[in-house]
Design an enzyme around this catalytic site. Sequence first.
Site, mmCIF file in Angstrom:
data_model
loop_
_atom_site.group_PDB
_atom_site.id
_atom_site.type_symbol
_atom_site.label_atom_id
_atom_site.label_comp_id
_atom_site.label_asym_id
_atom_site.label_seq_id
_atom_site.Cartn_x
_atom_site.Cartn_y
_atom_site.Cartn_z
ATOM 1 N N TYR A 63 0.508 -1.171 -0.221
ATOM 2 C CA TYR A 63 0.025 0.252 0.204
ATOM 3 C C TYR A 63 0.488 0.931 0.333
ATOM 4 O O TYR A 63 1.172 1.216 0.858
ATOM 5 C CB TYR A 63 -1.198 -0.098 1.763
ATOM 6 C CG TYR A 63 -2.131 -1.118 1.829
ATOM 7 C CD1 TYR A 63 -2.210 -1.703 -0.098
ATOM 8 C CD2 TYR A 63 -2.108 -1.440 2.226
ATOM 9 C CE1 TYR A 63 -3.565 -2.613 0.359
ATOM 10 C CE2 TYR A 63 -3.246 -2.418 2.951
ATOM 11 C CZ TYR A 63 -4.394 -2.805 1.540
ATOM 12 O OH TYR A 63 -5.148 -3.648 1.424
ATOM 13 N N ARG A 215 -16.301 -0.715 -0.664
ATOM 14 C CA ARG A 215 -15.144 1.374 -0.753
ATOM 15 C C ARG A 215 -16.595 2.405 -1.089
ATOM 16 O O ARG A 215 -15.446 3.132 -1.452
ATOM 17 C CB ARG A 215 -15.135 0.807 -1.881
ATOM 18 C CG ARG A 215 -13.797 -0.712 -2.679
ATOM 19 C CD ARG A 215 -13.329 -1.565 -2.260
ATOM 20 N NE ARG A 215 -13.060 -2.588 -2.412
ATOM 21 C CZ ARG A 215 -11.520 -3.067 -2.067
ATOM 22 N NH1 ARG A 215 -10.741 -1.822 -2.299
ATOM 23 N NH2 ARG A 215 -11.387 -4.033 -3.007
ATOM 24 N N GLY A 216 -17.171 2.120 0.067
ATOM 25 C CA GLY A 216 -17.758 3.904 0.445
ATOM 26 C C GLY A 216 -19.091 3.569 -0.021
ATOM 27 O O GLY A 216 -20.103 4.633 0.402
ATOM 28 N N SER A 219 -22.265 3.721 1.633
ATOM 29 C CA SER A 219 -22.253 5.438 2.502
ATOM 30 C C SER A 219 -23.280 6.414 1.843
ATOM 31 O O SER A 219 -23.610 6.745 2.482
ATOM 32 C CB SER A 219 -21.387 5.405 2.968
ATOM 33 O OG SER A 219 -20.259 6.130 2.031
HETATM 34 N N1 LIG Z 1 -7.307 -8.863 1.660
HETATM 35 C C1 LIG Z 1 -7.362 -8.039 0.355
HETATM 36 O O1 LIG Z 1 -7.653 -8.199 -0.471
HETATM 37 C C2 LIG Z 1 -8.234 -6.799 1.211
HETATM 38 C C3 LIG Z 1 -8.662 -5.623 0.017
HETATM 39 C C4 LIG Z 1 -8.676 -4.438 -0.038
HETATM 40 C C5 LIG Z 1 -8.377 -3.247 1.626
HETATM 41 N N2 LIG Z 1 -8.252 -4.153 2.479
HETATM 42 C C6 LIG Z 1 -7.967 -3.798 3.771
HETATM 43 O O2 LIG Z 1 -9.220 -4.046 3.974
HETATM 44 C C7 LIG Z 1 -9.202 -2.696 4.444
HETATM 45 C C8 LIG Z 1 -10.924 -1.727 4.261
HETATM 46 O O3 LIG Z 1 -11.154 -2.101 2.750
HETATM 47 P P1 LIG Z 1 -11.747 -0.667 1.970
HETATM 48 O O4 LIG Z 1 -10.979 0.830 2.243
HETATM 49 O O5 LIG Z 1 -12.086 -0.948 0.088
HETATM 50 O O6 LIG Z 1 -13.759 -1.152 2.048
HETATM 51 P P2 LIG Z 1 -14.407 -0.314 2.527
HETATM 52 O O7 LIG Z 1 -14.206 0.187 4.404
HETATM 53 O O8 LIG Z 1 -16.490 -0.745 2.436
HETATM 54 O O9 LIG Z 1 -14.613 1.843 2.182
HETATM 55 C C9 LIG Z 1 -14.085 2.947 2.646
HETATM 56 C C10 LIG Z 1 -14.032 3.710 2.858
HETATM 57 O O10 LIG Z 1 -15.293 3.651 2.425
HETATM 58 C C11 LIG Z 1 -15.781 5.273 2.268
HETATM 59 N N3 LIG Z 1 -16.231 5.687 4.030
HETATM 60 C C12 LIG Z 1 -17.695 6.637 3.493
HETATM 61 N N4 LIG Z 1 -17.628 6.653 5.180
HETATM 62 C C13 LIG Z 1 -17.297 6.301 5.711
HETATM 63 C C14 LIG Z 1 -16.970 5.491 7.356
HETATM 64 N N5 LIG Z 1 -18.301 5.874 8.330
HETATM 65 N N6 LIG Z 1 -16.231 4.594 8.132
HETATM 66 C C15 LIG Z 1 -14.935 4.076 6.887
HETATM 67 N N7 LIG Z 1 -15.283 4.789 5.565
HETATM 68 C C16 LIG Z 1 -16.218 5.311 5.069
HETATM 69 C C17 LIG Z 1 -14.246 6.464 2.459
HETATM 70 O O11 LIG Z 1 -14.008 6.573 1.405
HETATM 71 P P3 LIG Z 1 -13.961 8.851 0.885
HETATM 72 O O12 LIG Z 1 -13.075 8.750 2.436
HETATM 73 O O13 LIG Z 1 -13.496 8.689 -0.062
HETATM 74 O O14 LIG Z 1 -14.822 8.776 1.201
HETATM 75 C C18 LIG Z 1 -13.342 4.622 2.841
HETATM 76 O O15 LIG Z 1 -12.583 5.185 2.018
HETATM 77 C C19 LIG Z 1 -8.228 -1.342 4.203
HETATM 78 O O16 LIG Z 1 -7.577 -0.679 4.208
HETATM 79 C C20 LIG Z 1 -7.562 -2.820 3.784
HETATM 80 O O17 LIG Z 1 -6.707 -2.752 4.638
HETATM 81 C C21 LIG Z 1 -7.815 -5.656 2.542
#
Ligand SMILES: NC(=O)c1ccc[n+]([C@@H]2O[C@H](COP(=O)([O-])OP(=O)(O)OC[C@H]3O[C@@H](n4cnc5c(N)ncnc54)[C@H](OP(=O)(O)O)[C@@H]3O)[C@@H](O)[C@H]2O)c1
Length: 339
Positions: A63, A215-216, A219
Amino acid sequence: MEASAGMSETQLGRHGPVVGPLGVGCMGMSPGIYGPVDEAESIATIREAVEAGVTLLDTGDFYGMGHNEMLIRRALDGLPRSRVVISVKFGALRDPAGGWSGNDGRPAAVKNFLAYTLRRLGTDYVDIYRPARLDPGVPIEDTVGAIGDMVRAGYVRHIGLSEVGSPTLRRAHAVHPIADLQIEYSLMSRGIEAAILPAARELGVSITAYGVLSRGLLSGRVPAPDVKGDLRVIRMPRFQPGNLERNLGLVDALGRIAKEKGASPAQLAIAWVRSRGADIVPVLGARRRDQLREALAALALSLDGDDLARIDAAMSPSQAAGARYDAAQLAHLDSEAHP
Ligand SMILES: NC(=O)c1ccc[n+]([C@@H]2O[C@H](COP(=O)([O-])OP(=O)(O)OC[C@H]3O[C@@H](n4cnc5c(N)ncnc54)[C@H](OP(=O)(O)O)[C@@H]3O)[C@@H](O)[C@H]2O)c1
């Protein structure tokens, strides 16, 4: 409601670490993933999460090509190492232009990746170490065996996996106990329910769910179409024109149910994942303090059978427009090829 250090705890796997009810994933805090980043806000978010009782922090060495680990190190500066459970994914190969060139799960590569991660994080152990993707050229037994060597040497505490299917999970678990499988799971992505979740439960492996907000998308707040360096806009099918409008229509329906419960759609989506079992821990991609607070407040939301039925009617996974990854990325997912 404010969540506090008294948040309930859960053990990952039969012998894994004890973590809070929600983890924070730090991926979106590095550039080139979800558009522009704000380092000061990222650090403040991680610190506030830890102060609130969040213990599980997830990262990947790829990352921001080391950026994410160095950011976490700065955020944790001065805090006792034992306050956090750091989960690190490794194996994804990058190039200087930021491109992706496969996955490396060879034993020598495992130890090499880990050496650099320990230095970047400024720690002498990683709590949970996991290959980000299955390397199709290396038996999972060899990759997990090498991490097992690192457990015995004291550099790693526990082993996890990411986006593998149940046959791979079983083979890995036979070599060394797997604490958790990190995999996408949300109202829109329920693929694990048929085979992977039952296998994990049979083996006593927890699920750390990512993409809980798709991925948001769940929301209802989505990136602007002209934002630079946001992979959602560039390539993720659910955010592409046509699909996006349809998906936001589904989120509207979710929002109506959320409103009746005094919650936001994101909070409903988090509560839904938590309702699926105590062995499933959401890892939220909160990258700002307001998002973190919204996510923590969702811990107070409980859903009854009637709520769950209405949510299912408002958003069944078959209604989602677009797959969870594009075709090139799906091709790397053992969880999709051999669930
Ligand atoms: N193992 C794997 O293959 C894999 C793949 C992807 C991710 N991950 C891990 O999982 C974590 C979470 O994944 P993700 O970020 O893709 O998914 P997520 O939690 O579904 O989406 C996060 C995004 O949602 C938006 N959002 C809006 N309200 C929110 C709130 N109250 N809390 C959190 N986010 C909010 C934000 O976008 P904006 O800031 O643009 O508004 C944020 O960047 C990553 O950080 C990573 O550590 C693992």
